[in-house]
Each structure stands twice: as C-alpha cells, then as structure tokens.
Design an enzyme around this catalytic site. Structure first.
Site, PDB file in Angstrom:
ATOM      1  N   LYS A  21      12.371   8.617  -2.569  1.00  0.00           N
ATOM      2  CA  LYS A  21      13.285   7.515  -2.927  1.00  0.00           C
ATOM      3  C   LYS A  21      14.731   7.891  -2.590  1.00  0.00           C
ATOM      4  CE  LYS A  21      10.258   5.745  -6.508  1.00  0.00           C
ATOM      5  NZ  LYS A  21       9.856   5.809  -7.908  1.00  0.00           N
ATOM      6  N   ASP A  69       7.864  12.195  -4.958  1.00  0.00           N
ATOM      7  CA  ASP A  69       8.085  10.740  -5.014  1.00  0.00           C
ATOM      8  C   ASP A  69       9.584  10.435  -5.202  1.00  0.00           C
ATOM      9  OD1 ASP A  69       7.109   7.932  -5.455  1.00  0.00           O
ATOM     10  OD2 ASP A  69       7.992   8.300  -7.423  1.00  0.00           O
ATOM     11  N   GLU A 125       0.174   9.100 -11.684  1.00  0.00           N
ATOM     12  CA  GLU A 125      -0.801   9.000 -10.603  1.00  0.00           C
ATOM     13  C   GLU A 125      -2.096   9.651 -11.095  1.00  0.00           C
ATOM     14  OE1 GLU A 125      -0.502   7.555  -7.555  1.00  0.00           O
ATOM     15  OE2 GLU A 125       1.443   6.836  -8.208  1.00  0.00           O
ATOM     16  N   ALA A 141      11.855  -0.087  -8.153  1.00  0.00           N
ATOM     17  CA  ALA A 141      11.076  -1.344  -8.269  1.00  0.00           C
ATOM     18  C   ALA A 141      12.006  -2.553  -8.087  1.00  0.00           C
ATOM     19  CB  ALA A 141      10.277  -1.383  -9.571  1.00  0.00           C
ATOM     20  N   LYS A 194       6.858   3.451   0.556  1.00  0.00           N
ATOM     21  CA  LYS A 194       7.978   4.346   0.889  1.00  0.00           C
ATOM     22  C   LYS A 194       7.783   5.109   2.206  1.00  0.00           C
ATOM     23  CE  LYS A 194       7.570   6.055  -3.416  1.00  0.00           C
ATOM     24  NZ  LYS A 194       7.114   4.945  -4.234  1.00  0.00           N
ATOM     25  N   THR A 198       0.854  -1.188   0.000  1.00  0.00           N
ATOM     26  CA  THR A 198       0.000   0.000   0.000  1.00  0.00           C
ATOM     27  C   THR A 198       0.893   1.242   0.000  1.00  0.00           C
ATOM     28  OG1 THR A 198      -0.031   0.443   2.380  1.00  0.00           O
ATOM     29  CG2 THR A 198      -1.495  -1.298   1.588  1.00  0.00           C
TER      30      THR A 198
HETATM   31  N1  LIG Z   1       3.131   0.337  -9.173  1.00  0.00           N
HETATM   32  C1  LIG Z   1       4.452   0.440  -9.238  1.00  0.00           C
HETATM   33  O1  LIG Z   1       5.057   0.428 -10.306  1.00  0.00           O
HETATM   34  C2  LIG Z   1       5.243   0.532  -7.953  1.00  0.00           C
HETATM   35  C3  LIG Z   1       6.653   0.372  -8.002  1.00  0.00           C
HETATM   36  C4  LIG Z   1       7.378   0.406  -6.813  1.00  0.00           C
HETATM   37  C5  LIG Z   1       6.721   0.654  -5.611  1.00  0.00           C
HETATM   38  N2  LIG Z   1       5.359   0.868  -5.610  1.00  0.00           N
HETATM   39  C6  LIG Z   1       4.698   1.157  -4.339  1.00  0.00           C
HETATM   40  O2  LIG Z   1       3.796   0.103  -4.058  1.00  0.00           O
HETATM   41  C7  LIG Z   1       2.672   0.614  -3.342  1.00  0.00           C
HETATM   42  C8  LIG Z   1       1.405   0.242  -4.096  1.00  0.00           C
HETATM   43  O3  LIG Z   1       1.447   0.807  -5.386  1.00  0.00           O
HETATM   44  P1  LIG Z   1       0.317   0.452  -6.466  1.00  0.00           P
HETATM   45  O4  LIG Z   1       0.708   1.138  -7.697  1.00  0.00           O
HETATM   46  O5  LIG Z   1       0.062  -1.015  -6.466  1.00  0.00           O
HETATM   47  O6  LIG Z   1      -0.922   1.223  -5.808  1.00  0.00           O
HETATM   48  P2  LIG Z   1      -2.471   0.881  -5.942  1.00  0.00           P
HETATM   49  O7  LIG Z   1      -2.763   0.310  -7.268  1.00  0.00           O
HETATM   50  O8  LIG Z   1      -3.175   2.114  -5.471  1.00  0.00           O
HETATM   51  O9  LIG Z   1      -2.700  -0.298  -4.888  1.00  0.00           O
HETATM   52  C9  LIG Z   1      -2.642  -0.052  -3.508  1.00  0.00           C
HETATM   53  C10 LIG Z   1      -3.404  -1.175  -2.837  1.00  0.00           C
HETATM   54  O10 LIG Z   1      -3.300  -0.987  -1.419  1.00  0.00           O
HETATM   55  C11 LIG Z   1      -4.591  -1.177  -0.859  1.00  0.00           C
HETATM   56  N3  LIG Z   1      -4.672  -0.457   0.403  1.00  0.00           N
HETATM   57  C12 LIG Z   1      -4.594   0.874   0.607  1.00  0.00           C
HETATM   58  N4  LIG Z   1      -4.706   1.142   1.928  1.00  0.00           N
HETATM   59  C13 LIG Z   1      -4.854  -0.046   2.564  1.00  0.00           C
HETATM   60  C14 LIG Z   1      -5.019  -0.433   3.916  1.00  0.00           C
HETATM   61  N5  LIG Z   1      -5.054   0.458   4.890  1.00  0.00           N
HETATM   62  N6  LIG Z   1      -5.168  -1.756   4.204  1.00  0.00           N
HETATM   63  C15 LIG Z   1      -5.139  -2.689   3.224  1.00  0.00           C
HETATM   64  N7  LIG Z   1      -4.966  -2.375   1.916  1.00  0.00           N
HETATM   65  C16 LIG Z   1      -4.837  -1.077   1.589  1.00  0.00           C
HETATM   66  C17 LIG Z   1      -5.541  -0.631  -1.904  1.00  0.00           C
HETATM   67  O11 LIG Z   1      -6.842  -1.113  -1.693  1.00  0.00           O
HETATM   68  P3  LIG Z   1      -8.087  -0.638  -2.610  1.00  0.00           P
HETATM   69  O12 LIG Z   1      -7.974  -1.482  -3.848  1.00  0.00           O
HETATM   70  O13 LIG Z   1      -9.260  -0.987  -1.778  1.00  0.00           O
HETATM   71  O14 LIG Z   1      -7.918   0.823  -2.832  1.00  0.00           O
HETATM   72  C18 LIG Z   1      -4.896  -1.183  -3.184  1.00  0.00           C
HETATM   73  O15 LIG Z   1      -5.292  -2.514  -3.404  1.00  0.00           O
HETATM   74  C19 LIG Z   1       2.893   2.128  -3.233  1.00  0.00           C
HETATM   75  O16 LIG Z   1       3.463   2.419  -1.987  1.00  0.00           O
HETATM   76  C20 LIG Z   1       3.856   2.426  -4.366  1.00  0.00           C
HETATM   77  O17 LIG Z   1       4.652   3.569  -4.132  1.00  0.00           O
HETATM   78  C21 LIG Z   1       4.614   0.779  -6.744  1.00  0.00           C
END
Ligand SMILES: NC(=O)c1ccc[n+]([C@@H]2O[C@H](COP(=O)([O-])OP(=O)(O)OC[C@H]3O[C@@H](n4cnc5c(N)ncnc54)[C@H](OP(=O)(O)O)[C@@H]3O)[C@@H](O)[C@H]2O)c1
Length: 336
Positions: free
Chosen positions: A202, A198, A187, A131, A99, A75
């Site tokens: 990092k 962001d 975003e 990543a 992060k 998350t």
């Molecule tokens: N995507 C990338 O390329 C990438 C790369 C490196 C790091 N990250 C990091 O990985 C994390 C997630 O990124 P993402 O792109 O996958 O975001 P995302 O698509 O918004 O997914 C976030 C997930 O977390 C869930 N969530 C939020 N608050 C929560 C809580 N309190 N309890 C349980 N679940 C919760 C959300 O639930 P809902 O579905 O109900 O909203 C959603 O399923 C972020 O911190 C991001 O910086 C992402």
C-alpha cells in the site's frame, strides 16, 4: 450495492448500469443481462456457468455494445493486471481493488499507466489502500492543486490495526491472532498480515502516486513473524505462534511503562524513504485512538503543515470496500 442503487442512478443521472460478465476463479457467466439468479449460480459455482477465463471475459466485454465499458478487478491475482493494457486497447476502462499491478514491478506499473493514457481510458484504484477512505483521491487533489506533500504516515492494515488496538496484555498476542483468524479478520495464513508485506504494498502505491517510483524492496519492512516460523506450514505455525508471545509482551510492557501504545505504522517522506514497522507511540498520539479495524492516514504538506490533513475510519471489510469500488464507478461516469 450496484444492483440496489441501479434504479436511482438511472432516474437521477440517466445512467443505466448492466453487468454482462461476472467471474470467480473457476466459473464465469457471460450474458447481455446478468440476473440476480445468475449471480447466485456463480456464487454456488453450479453447472450452468462456464469455466472461468479472464481473456474471454475481456473479449466479450470488448464486443458488447455500450457507451462506457469497465472491467472491475476484485481479485488478488498477479495475472489479471497483465491484461489491463489489453482492456485499455479494447476501449475498456479498469477499476481495481487489486494491489498487485500497482505495487508490483515498476516496469509493469509504468506500462499499465502509459497504456491507459495512450488509449484514453480511465484507470481507478481508490480501494487498493485504505479501502473506501480517500487516500488516493487526497494525493491527486493535493498535487493537482499545487500543494507539496512532505510526509505521509498512517496505519494501513485493518488486520494489524485490530490486533494492536486489541492487545493490552490481558490476553496473549497469539490468542488475539488466532481468535481474529477464526473470525475472518486475518488472512487464512496470518503471516500474510504479520509480515508487513500488505502494508508495504500500500505504501508503494501511495509513493508512486506521489511520483516516487519505488519498489517494495525499497521499503524497510519489520516482519513480525519470527524468522524460524516463516517457512512452516500454516498448521505448524499456528502451533508455534505461542512461542513468539514473550518477545511482543516485552515490547508491550515497556510501552505501557512509558505510557505508550504499540501500532504498526507506515511512513513515507518526500525523498521516497519508506518504512513499515511496529512503533511505540505516545498515549495521546492520533494513532493511539484507533478502534477495531480502523485505518488512518496523516498528510503533512506545505499547506497542511501546522495541522496535518487526516482521514480515519474502517479501512477493510466487504461493504466499505464495495462502496469504494462503487465510488470509483461513479467517478468514471462523471469523467465521461
Ligand atoms: N476485503 C477487504 O477488506 C479489501 C479491502 C481493500 C482491498 N481489497 C482487495 O480486494 C481484493 C479481493 O479481496 P477479498 O477480500 O474480496 O478476497 P477474496 O474473498 O479472496 O475474493 C477474491 C475473489 O477473486 C476471485 N478470483 C481469484 N482469482 C480469480 C481469477 N483469476 N479470475 C476470476 N476471479 C478470481 C475469487 O474466486 P473464488 O471465489 O473462486 O476463489 C474470489 O471470488 C484483494 O486484492 C484485496 O487486497 C480487499
């Protein structure tokens, strides 16, 4: 990915991986053997799931019989890192892509690190920067082997990388941003990317890994969002963004005239001087060769002085990020 590789891991390494708790922001499932259909129910947020509660998830995991337990935080929640210490105290390791705990207040960062050590639990966070690219691992390996890191430089945002790799003047910058947003590359509010925050987070994570205990507000940040547009609603901002085109076009035209390119670059030196900003780089600079959402990191160290150590590749996206988490999971098995 884990479900698909489960059998191979069991056969080759004698490790059986079971998910016993899975949650999103509104729903969760706690079950000793979570099936694919249960995961589908969670994604569909259907009535068979309970209301989400991270504390209950941790309690459930704590009482589950297993040789090795891990909470995986995928998350961007600011609350969940507050619970990492209670995981460690309950014999649960933590893997995170989030992060916030690592780049937020230094006191919380130190508490998390101390708690992991005191409770002899593992805390892994490779995907928080770059990543699945080995940004954190490289720092750990360089330091443990006695090298001295003098400078880190790179492009750490897949989104900003994509925007400036695509921007050549043929299409206004605002259109590249809105098209990228429509394709899910930014975003939902592109200002979260364009603010540089962001990237700064990092850089703080990497700095702290080097032992440089800086905060985000110690990073010099070039915010690419016009000051007058920072407090607008998303809808109003997306209408106003065309008015920012002239300023960025001037920078691009000057760069083209000088045979240079624009890249959003993060820099850190061994004294903790940190900045994230739009830089103008020579056409033959390694950062000028980036394509798509590629990230790059360049380490200048005592050993890698004449030729720096460089890692480059996709630094965002669900598949590569999941593989980075998977890598951390595997590191955890190897440690224990
Ligand atoms: N995507 C990338 O390329 C990438 C790369 C490196 C790091 N990250 C990091 O990985 C994390 C997630 O990124 P993402 O792109 O996958 O975001 P995302 O698509 O918004 O997914 C976030 C997930 O977390 C869930 N969530 C939020 N608050 C929560 C809580 N309190 N309890 C349980 N679940 C919760 C959300 O639930 P809902 O579905 O109900 O909203 C959603 O399923 C972020 O911190 C991001 O910086 C992402």
């Amino acid at each position: 990915q884990v479900q698909a590789q489960k059998e191979i891991i069991l056969k080759n390494f004698n490790v059986e991986i079971n998910f016993v708790a899975i949650a999103n922001s509104s729903h969760m499932i706690l079950d000793q053997l979570i099936s694919d259909s249960a995961i589908a129910s969670l994604i569909a947020k259907d009535e068979s799931c309970q209301a989400s509660n991270v504390e209950s998830t941790i309690d459930y995991l704590a009482t589950t019989p297993a040789n090795l337990k891990v909470l995986i935080d995928c998350t961007a929640s600011d609350h969940i890192p507050d619970l990492y210490s209670s995981c460690f105290e309950s014999g649960i390791s933590v893997i995170t892509a989030n992060k916030k705990g690592l780049s937020g207040p230094l006191s919380r960062y130190k508490d998390i690190m101390r708690s992991a050590t005191d409770n002899k639990q593992t805390f892994l966070y490779e995907t928080t920067a770059g990543a699945a690219l080995p940004f954190i691992k490289s720092i750990k390996d360089l330091i443990i082997s006695g090298d001295q890191i003098e400078e880190i430089e790179g492009v750490f945002s897949g989104t900003l990388s994509y925007l400036f790799n695509s921007y050549n003047g043929s299409v206004p910058f605002s259109k590249i941003v809105t098209d990228a947003r429509n394709q899910g590359y930014t975003e939902p509010d592109p200002r979260d990317d364009l603010s540089g925050m962001d990237v700064a987070r990092k850089l703080v994570i990497l700095a702290r890994e080097l032992g440089l205990m800086i905060e985000v507000n110690n990073v010099e940040i070039e915010n690419l969002v016009n000051e007058a547009h920072r407090d607008l609603s998303i809808e109003s901002y997306l209408k106003e963004i065309v008015n920012d085109d002239a300023a960025i076009e001037d920078k691009l035209n000057q760069a083209i005239k000088d045979n240079k390119v624009l890249r959003y670059v993060a820099q850190l030196d061994h004294n903790g001087k940190a900045s994230v900003k739009l830089d103008t780089l020579n056409n033959d600079h390694p950062f000028s060769e980036l394509v798509g959402t590629e990230n790059i990191i360049k380490f200048k160290t005592k050993r890698y002085s004449e030729y720096p150590l460089v890692h480059k590749g996709p630094g965002a996206g669900p598949e590569v990020t999941a593989s980075g988490i998977f890598g951390d999971l595997f590191t955890l098995f190897n440690i224990h």
